[in-house]
Scaffold this active site. Structure first.
Site, PDB file in Angstrom:
ATOM      1  CB  SER A  36      -1.057   0.096   1.182  1.00 48.62           C
ATOM      2  OG  SER A  36      -1.897   0.638   0.967  1.00 48.62           O
ATOM      3  CG  ASP A  67      -7.011  -2.288  -3.490  1.00 48.01           C
ATOM      4  OD1 ASP A  67      -7.524  -1.516  -2.865  1.00 48.01           O
ATOM      5  OD2 ASP A  67      -5.863  -2.390  -3.320  1.00 48.01           O
ATOM      6  CG  HIS A  89      -6.183  -2.240   0.066  1.00 52.76           C
ATOM      7  ND1 HIS A  89      -5.430  -1.808  -0.783  1.00 52.76           N
ATOM      8  CD2 HIS A  89      -5.381  -1.867   1.285  1.00 52.76           C
ATOM      9  CE1 HIS A  89      -4.431  -0.943  -0.252  1.00 52.76           C
ATOM     10  NE2 HIS A  89      -4.467  -0.938   1.136  1.00 52.76           N
TER      11      HIS A  89
END
Length: 737
Positions: A586, A672, A707
């Site tokens: 991320s 995501d 995600h």
């Protein structure tokens, strides 16, 4: 894009199945201009954002086929690591029951099943600590009177993805509301179950965000909606038995840079709505005893104070416990009479409960009926302190008491507790201590509390914590800053300069990479890998200043700190400098992209998980998911040319250069909503086009994930095994030592 640009666009080159082993897919180039502050960036791959375009889907599938081909020889290693994770895990297990009202609630896991089963049994009340002593329930053993609230395996059956986004039970124990995501896009469907009959109520609430709770009387369900950019902005109320279409908006936040959430107060007297960003906030509360008053504002955002509020009663007077940064960069805690909030902030009287300390970061505070419970960070370690409510905020206030643990590096955090309970639930872990659940008996006047160990997560396969070592070392950055590192290894590893190493980092949003046990990580350590967690600036390990020195126009410190950690490892005597890899996800994936550009020669391989590598393009478009919320973290490049220039100088996608990049795996998911798949998809194309090296650069994409990747524990283990096998193979660390 102009017509001439479209005509000039290059055709995509998607290899056939037989070609996939040698030739990666090449996306067509469709030049798209992006101009801000007099600067034009030509983006050749922005068209890959067209998620519904069959050509995009075909390209992504071709990318996965190429990845499968390139990593086919790692399949045995992946299977080995997966089985090591599986064989160390007690698959049939359950959580420690937690009491809420008249029931004990817990979750079960069953061998062979991917998801948990939410259960409860009735609680007995005989008085004293016995009322709060969890019943002994054995894994895999039927429990008389056990009631299944939700079997997530049944919910997930036939679905490509499943995630539970929250649940709530009415105080009378009759109704159970839960939110389920079946796509991975973090938009949930709420259903309500009558636990007396097992039947679902007719109400179905679609496309909600995280967060749901019943009012104390059970008549109303509160839930959250997100706007088109996935920003939570509406708190709505649903009165049971009425059409969902008639649900009312209790609060709506229109500032695109502000995040909204809610929870019940600890004593369940108020609904507490928090609105904020990383730099200031405001709180609005609904008093369930006087709902006609509507939402009451405490401190307005115009005061530019970052705070959390917890209402409670003290000697019959309504008070609010404030954790705030007013004249306190590391935050402090004050007690304020609720009536004070009707005055201008400058005229309010606040009594200090926990003063500001430059060496202690206050994370937050809550209350029980008898004590204040504070989460804080000192010497990089997250810990808990408790103080009696009696006399709180006066010169006679009791001293804080802290549970004592015997490890130097650990994490102790709240695990939930009931307001009326004489104890609080704590979760304890360290790098080599599996999670422990403690109940901490709240101390009486002049006495210490007592820690009651309820459970330590079992680790099978002959695991022995003494076989491993966790050390805290400090690396010196170019500007003299001391960067803390956690160095993890096998105890018997020779310091001969020949081992492999992995450096892991994050460094954003004041998130700390705290000590925590990982079954999967043992598979790397057992192959002779030295694993280093770099606690770089931008995280929260060293207090608020540590965060502020790694955000906005200080963001590059995050990247150079990571290189500093890599340099320390290379010179430590533990590893061969040519056998170091990097990993992060991320915002940590942005870190991976930045260090790949900054120092590609230092890494044999990089795994960038759901990487935020096209940050400038994303943040320049407030219509994209969560973009406007990022301005307080990175700066606003739309309005500030200095921020634009600074970001453009480090954004990974825009700074790919003609150097020999190492092996790189970009790992992403099609659904995501936090870091869109298009960012790593574009980045991989640019890396391949520009790199002067010959190492493979692959895109691993989960077409049914979000995600966090694919859902279910077994798929999660496979994902981790894939990442670790990629690293171990690149480092020549495939054999157990």
């Amino acid at each position: 894009m102009s017509t001439s640009d479209a005509v000039a666009a290059q055709s995509a080159t998607i290899p056939t199945a037989t070609e996939a082993t040698t030739r990666p897919p090449v996306a067509k180039k469709v030049p798209t201009d992006r101009t801000h502050h007099g600067d034009t960036f030509v983006d050749n791959y922005e068209w890959l954002r067209e998620k519904e375009n069959p050509e995009v889907v075909a390209h992504l599938n071709a990318e996965q086929a190429y990845t499968d081909a390139v990593t086919a020889d790692q399949e045995t290693l992946r299977d080995d690591i997966f089985n090591e994770i599986k064989n160390r895990t007690q698959e049939t297990d359950l959580s420690v029951p937690s009491r809420k009202d008249g029931w004990w609630y817990y979750g079960r896991m069953v061998e062979g099943q991917s998801y948990g089963i939410q259960c409860r049994v009735a609680a007995e009340s005989t008085g004293g600590l016995a009322d709060w002593t969890p019943p002994v329930i054995e894994p895999g053993v039927d429990v008389p009177g056990e009631q299944v609230l939700l079997d997530c395996n049944a919910e997930a059956e036939g679905k490509p993805f499943f995630s539970l986004g929250g649940a709530s039970v009415t105080r009378d124990g009759n109704l159970y509301a839960y939110a389920a995501d079946f796509a991975g896009d973090e938009l949930f469907t709420i259903r309500i179950k009558d636990l007396r009959t097992g039947e679902l109520l007719p109400e179905t609430i679609e496309n909600v965000f995280y967060g749901l709770t019943f009012s104390p009387d059970g008549s109303t369900l509160y839930y959250m909606l997100a706007d088109d950019s996935w920003r939570p902005h509406q708190v709505k109320s649903h009165i049971l038995g009425t059409p969902v279409e008639s649900d009312k908006v209790l609060y709506q936040e229109d500032d695109v840079a502000m995040w909204t959430g809610f929870e019940l107060s600890a004593d369940r007297s108020h609904l507490v709505i928090g609105i904020g960003c990383s730099e200031f906030s405001e709180t609005r509360m609904l008093d369930f005893a006087a709902p006609e008053k509507g939402l009451q504002l405490l401190i307005p955002r115009t005061a530019e104070i970052l705070y959390d509020a917890e209402p409670f009663l003290q000697d019959g007077v309504e008070k609010v416990l404030l954790t705030h940064d007013r004249d306190a960069v590391n935050s402090m805690i004050s007690v304020v009479d609720a009536a004070e909030f009707g005055k201008p902030v400058a005229e309010q009287h606040w009594d200090t409960v926990v003063p500001h300390d430059d060496s202690v970061r206050i994370n937050g505070a809550t209350v029980t009926a008898t004590h204040m419970v504070v989460s804080l960070r000192k010497d990089t370690i997250e810990r808990i302190q408790v103080t009696a409510l009696e006399g709180l905020g006066t010169p006679g206030q009791s001293a804080a008491v802290e549970p004592v643990f015997d490890e130097e590096l650990y994490t102790a955090s709240m695990g939930g507790s009931e307001y009326e309970s004489p104890l609080i639930r704590l979760i304890y872990t360290s790098d080599f201590t599996p999670p422990r659940v403690y109940d901490y008996v709240l101390p009486l006047a002049g006495a210490d509390g007592e820690l009651l160990l309820r459970k330590e997560t079992p680790v099978l396969g002959g695991y022995n914590a003494s076989d491993y070592v966790a050390e805290r070392v400090w690396a010196t950055a170019d500007d003299g800053t001391q960067v803390p590192l956690s160095v993890l290894r096998r105890a018997n590893l020779p310091r001969d300069g020949a081992n492999a190493g992995v450096v892991y980092g994050y460094g954003s949003y004041e998130v700390s990479m705290d000590p925590g046990f990982s079954v999967a990580r043992l598979s790397l350590l057992d192959r002779g890998v030295v694993f280093v967690v770099a606690h770089v600036r931008g995280g929260g390990e060293m207090g608020r200043h540590w965060y502020e020195n790694g955000k906005k126009l200080n963001k590059k410190n995050t990247f150079t700190d990571f290189v500093t950690a890599t340099n320390w490892l290379a010179a430590s005597g533990w590893v061969d400098p040519a056998r170091i890899a990097a990993m992060g996800g991320s915002a940590g994936g942005l870190l991976m992209g930045a260090v790949a550009n900054l120092a590609p020669e230092k890494y044999a391989a990089i795994v960038a998980q759901v990487p935020f590598v096209d940050a400038l393009t994303t943040i320049l478009d407030p219509e994209l998911p969560l973009s406007a919320l990022e301005w307080e973290e990175w700066g606003n490049p739309i309005t500030d040319p200095e921020v634009y220039k600074y970001m453009k100088d480090y954004t990974p996608y825009e700074n790919v250069r003609p150097v020999a990049y190492p092996k790189i795996a970009a790992v992403t998911s099609f659904n995501d909503t936090r870091v869109l798949y298009v960012e790593p998809a574009k980045w991989v194309q640019e890396l391949r086009a520009v790199s002067t090296g010959t190492e493979p650069i692959v895109l691993k994409i989960e077409m049914d994930g979000g995600h966090g990747g694919a859902s279910g524990r077994y798929e999660g283990w496979k994902t981790r095994a894939w990442d670790y096998a990629f690293l171990a193979d690149a480092l020549g660390a495939t054999q157990l030592r």
